[in-house]
Design a protein around this motif. Structure first.
Motif, PDB file in Angstrom:
ATOM      1  N   ILE A 126       0.831  -1.194   0.000  1.00  0.00           N
ATOM      2  CA  ILE A 126       0.000   0.000   0.000  1.00  0.00           C
ATOM      3  C   ILE A 126       0.872   1.252   0.000  1.00  0.00           C
ATOM      4  O   ILE A 126       1.957   1.261   0.564  1.00  0.00           O
ATOM      5  CB  ILE A 126      -0.986   0.035   1.201  1.00  0.00           C
ATOM      6  N   ALA A 127       0.360   2.281  -0.696  1.00  0.00           N
ATOM      7  CA  ALA A 127       1.068   3.560  -0.755  1.00  0.00           C
ATOM      8  C   ALA A 127       0.028   4.666  -0.706  1.00  0.00           C
ATOM      9  O   ALA A 127      -1.136   4.437  -1.003  1.00  0.00           O
ATOM     10  CB  ALA A 127       1.868   3.644  -2.054  1.00  0.00           C
ATOM     11  N   ASP A 128       0.473   5.856  -0.311  1.00  0.00           N
ATOM     12  CA  ASP A 128      -0.446   6.999  -0.365  1.00  0.00           C
ATOM     13  C   ASP A 128       0.298   8.230  -0.870  1.00  0.00           C
ATOM     14  O   ASP A 128       1.365   8.113  -1.493  1.00  0.00           O
ATOM     15  CB  ASP A 128      -1.137   7.229   0.990  1.00  0.00           C
ATOM     16  N   GLY A 129      -0.224   9.387  -0.581  1.00  0.00           N
ATOM     17  CA  GLY A 129       0.363  10.626  -1.087  1.00  0.00           C
ATOM     18  C   GLY A 129       1.804  10.839  -0.647  1.00  0.00           C
ATOM     19  O   GLY A 129       2.560  11.567  -1.311  1.00  0.00           O
ATOM     20  N   ARG A 130       2.193  10.221   0.465  1.00  0.00           N
ATOM     21  CA  ARG A 130       3.565  10.432   0.959  1.00  0.00           C
ATOM     22  C   ARG A 130       4.593   9.850  -0.024  1.00  0.00           C
ATOM     23  O   ARG A 130       5.598  10.493  -0.323  1.00  0.00           O
ATOM     24  CB  ARG A 130       3.693   9.778   2.349  1.00  0.00           C
ATOM     25  N   GLU A 131       4.319   8.644  -0.519  1.00  0.00           N
ATOM     26  CA  GLU A 131       5.226   8.063  -1.515  1.00  0.00           C
ATOM     27  C   GLU A 131       5.283   8.970  -2.754  1.00  0.00           C
ATOM     28  O   GLU A 131       6.360   9.228  -3.304  1.00  0.00           O
ATOM     29  CB  GLU A 131       4.751   6.660  -1.949  1.00  0.00           C
ATOM     30  N   LEU A 132       4.082   9.436  -3.179  1.00  0.00           N
ATOM     31  CA  LEU A 132       4.037  10.256  -4.399  1.00  0.00           C
ATOM     32  C   LEU A 132       4.816  11.558  -4.209  1.00  0.00           C
ATOM     33  O   LEU A 132       5.559  11.990  -5.100  1.00  0.00           O
ATOM     34  CB  LEU A 132       2.582  10.561  -4.774  1.00  0.00           C
ATOM     35  N   GLY A 176      17.514   6.371  -5.921  1.00  0.00           N
ATOM     36  CA  GLY A 176      16.788   7.390  -5.159  1.00  0.00           C
ATOM     37  C   GLY A 176      15.288   7.146  -5.221  1.00  0.00           C
ATOM     38  O   GLY A 176      14.554   7.451  -4.258  1.00  0.00           O
ATOM     39  N   LEU A 177      14.805   6.588  -6.324  1.00  0.00           N
ATOM     40  CA  LEU A 177      13.363   6.316  -6.463  1.00  0.00           C
ATOM     41  C   LEU A 177      12.930   5.251  -5.451  1.00  0.00           C
ATOM     42  O   LEU A 177      11.888   5.373  -4.792  1.00  0.00           O
ATOM     43  CB  LEU A 177      13.050   5.856  -7.892  1.00  0.00           C
ATOM     44  N   GLN A 178      13.742   4.193  -5.314  1.00  0.00           N
ATOM     45  CA  GLN A 178      13.434   3.159  -4.298  1.00  0.00           C
ATOM     46  C   GLN A 178      13.469   3.773  -2.898  1.00  0.00           C
ATOM     47  O   GLN A 178      12.603   3.509  -2.070  1.00  0.00           O
ATOM     48  CB  GLN A 178      14.468   2.019  -4.358  1.00  0.00           C
ATOM     49  N   ALA A 179      14.499   4.584  -2.646  1.00  0.00           N
ATOM     50  CA  ALA A 179      14.660   5.164  -1.302  1.00  0.00           C
ATOM     51  C   ALA A 179      13.479   6.058  -0.955  1.00  0.00           C
ATOM     52  O   ALA A 179      13.000   6.060   0.189  1.00  0.00           O
ATOM     53  CB  ALA A 179      15.975   5.933  -1.217  1.00  0.00           C
ATOM     54  N   ALA A 180      12.969   6.805  -1.940  1.00  0.00           N
ATOM     55  CA  ALA A 180      11.816   7.680  -1.692  1.00  0.00           C
ATOM     56  C   ALA A 180      10.635   6.864  -1.189  1.00  0.00           C
ATOM     57  O   ALA A 180       9.987   7.208  -0.188  1.00  0.00           O
ATOM     58  CB  ALA A 180      11.439   8.411  -2.984  1.00  0.00           C
TER      59      ALA A 180
END
Ligand SMILES: Cc1ncc(COP(=O)(O)O)c(C=O)c1O
Length: 368
Positions: free
Chosen positions: A8-14, A230-234
């Motif tokens: 699950i992901a939300d606005g924080r990942e984005l 960096g994309l994974q780390a985000a």
């Protein structure tokens, strides 16, 4: 029953992904990678965290950094994901498969002691399903025989043994952020250690043999490129922020499920020693005599369930061809026939979802 989705992901990942995309460093030198390393080291109460592309290469890096290679043996549990053993094989050493405990599903320290030969250099403890292996006894054996103790903590981000965090007891800990893990970026891994020289050596291996603050085109060791992007780390920074809350929800729901089904003598959930009571609940593991029927009943009610591994690791075609030492593993052989697991997402639901899960498991166990 309504089974929660994972991942699950939300606005924080984005939001964090957006920052990386707006930058000119999408790769391993984005500051988010260092930030994640620091946060994960803090979670694990270790001096160093080294982010990498997955939790298989972090095991390989650790073994290589310790100088383990051809002529050496490394003791591993017969029950784990294959990487625990292939990491040993890929550095040129020989995996020695030993049995697990039938109640905790973790490596049996007495079997470890019995398997020690002059060639054994290390033991890898896997914290299977979340609760940590008996690190007190394993550390004692490692000390007595001058062996390295490594932790394959792929399932155990934030788990504890006697108040110490996963990845901080052995000489190094290896974590996975693959799709099903409790924090994930689809793929990813982390090595933790309190040992400065293991950290420096592993860092050089994962970054093309470079040394910190030396030139980009100066390579001092035979390294490779295992850098996390960096994309994974985000994504992982956002996931890590949610982990304490999710660990707490899983712990609460697992406790409710276990208590509600304690009257079923045929169904035995994984035993969690008091020293391991803080853990991720990555898998809801158990054993039941008529396992195949139970598995069919659970899945036919719409709940995901895996009928354990089809064989101990040495049953894989790769190891049937040799390249390993196999100690007697009667418990592992039996678990292949009667054990099962449910993924952690079934423990992330509401009170009603958990009540439904209990109903499904009771119905399936009774039918089996
Ligand atoms: C116990 C264990 N060790 C190592 C790994 C390997 O991690 P990865 O898939 O990130 O390479 C996994 C899982 O996938 C695992 O379950």
């Amino acid at each position: 029953m309504k089974v929660p989705k994972w991942p699950i992901a939300d606005g924080r990942e984005l939001e964090l992904l957006g920052e990386v995309l707006a930058s000119d460093r999408w790769g391993g030198y984005h500051p988010f990678v260092g930030q994640l390393e620091q946060s994960f080291a803090e979670l694990s109460r270790c001096r160093h965290g080294l982010a990498a592309v997955n939790g298989t290469v972090t095991l390989e890096m650790a073994l290589e950094a310790l100088g383990i290679g051809p002529g050496d043996e490394v003791i591993v549990p017969a029950i784990s994901f294959v990487s625990t053993a292939t990491a040993v094989s890929r550095v040129g050493a020989i995996p020695v498969f030993v049995d697990i405990e039938g109640d905790t599903f973790n490596i049996d320290p007495e079997r470890v002691r019995a398997a020690i030969s002059p060639r054994v250099k290390a033991v890898i403890a896997v914290h299977f399903g979340g609760p940590m292996a008996d690190m007190t006894r394993l550390a004692e054996i490692a000390r007595d025989h001058d062996l390295y103790l490594l932790e394959d903590a792929a399932h155990a981000a934030g788990s504890e043994w006697d108040g110490s965090r996963a990845g901080s007891i052995g000489v190094a800990g290896s974590f996975s952020f693959q799709n099903s893990k409790v924090i994930t970026a689809g793929e990813g891994g982390m090595l933790t250690t309190n040992n400065d020289s293991v950290s420096a050596s592993a860092r050089s291996i994962l970054d093309q043999g470079r040394k910190p603050n030396e030139g980009w085109f100066f390579h001092y060791e035979l390294g490779t490129n295992y850098r996390m992007t960096g994309l994974q780390a985000a994504v992982l920074i956002a996931q890590l922020e949610r982990l304490p809350h999710q660990n707490a929800i899983r712990a609460r729901n697992a406790d409710v499920v276990r208590r509600a089904l304690a009257d079923l003598p045929c169904l035995r959930f994984q035993h969690v020693p008091r020293a391991a009571s803080v853990h991720t609940n990555y898998l809801l593991l158990g054993r039941i005599p008529n396992r195949d029927r139970f598995h069919r009943e659970v899945t036919s009610r719409g709940v995901p369930c895996t009928p354990f591994y089809p064989h101990p690791l040495y049953g894989n075609p790769l190891y049937q061809r040799g390249g390993c030492r196999v100690e007697p593993c009667p418990v592992s052989e039996q678990c292949v026939r009667d054990a099962f697991w449910l993924p952690h997402r079934v423990l992330l639901g509401s009170e009603q979802d958990t009540a439904d899960l209990i109903e499904v498991l009771r119905g399936a166990a009774t039918a089996a």
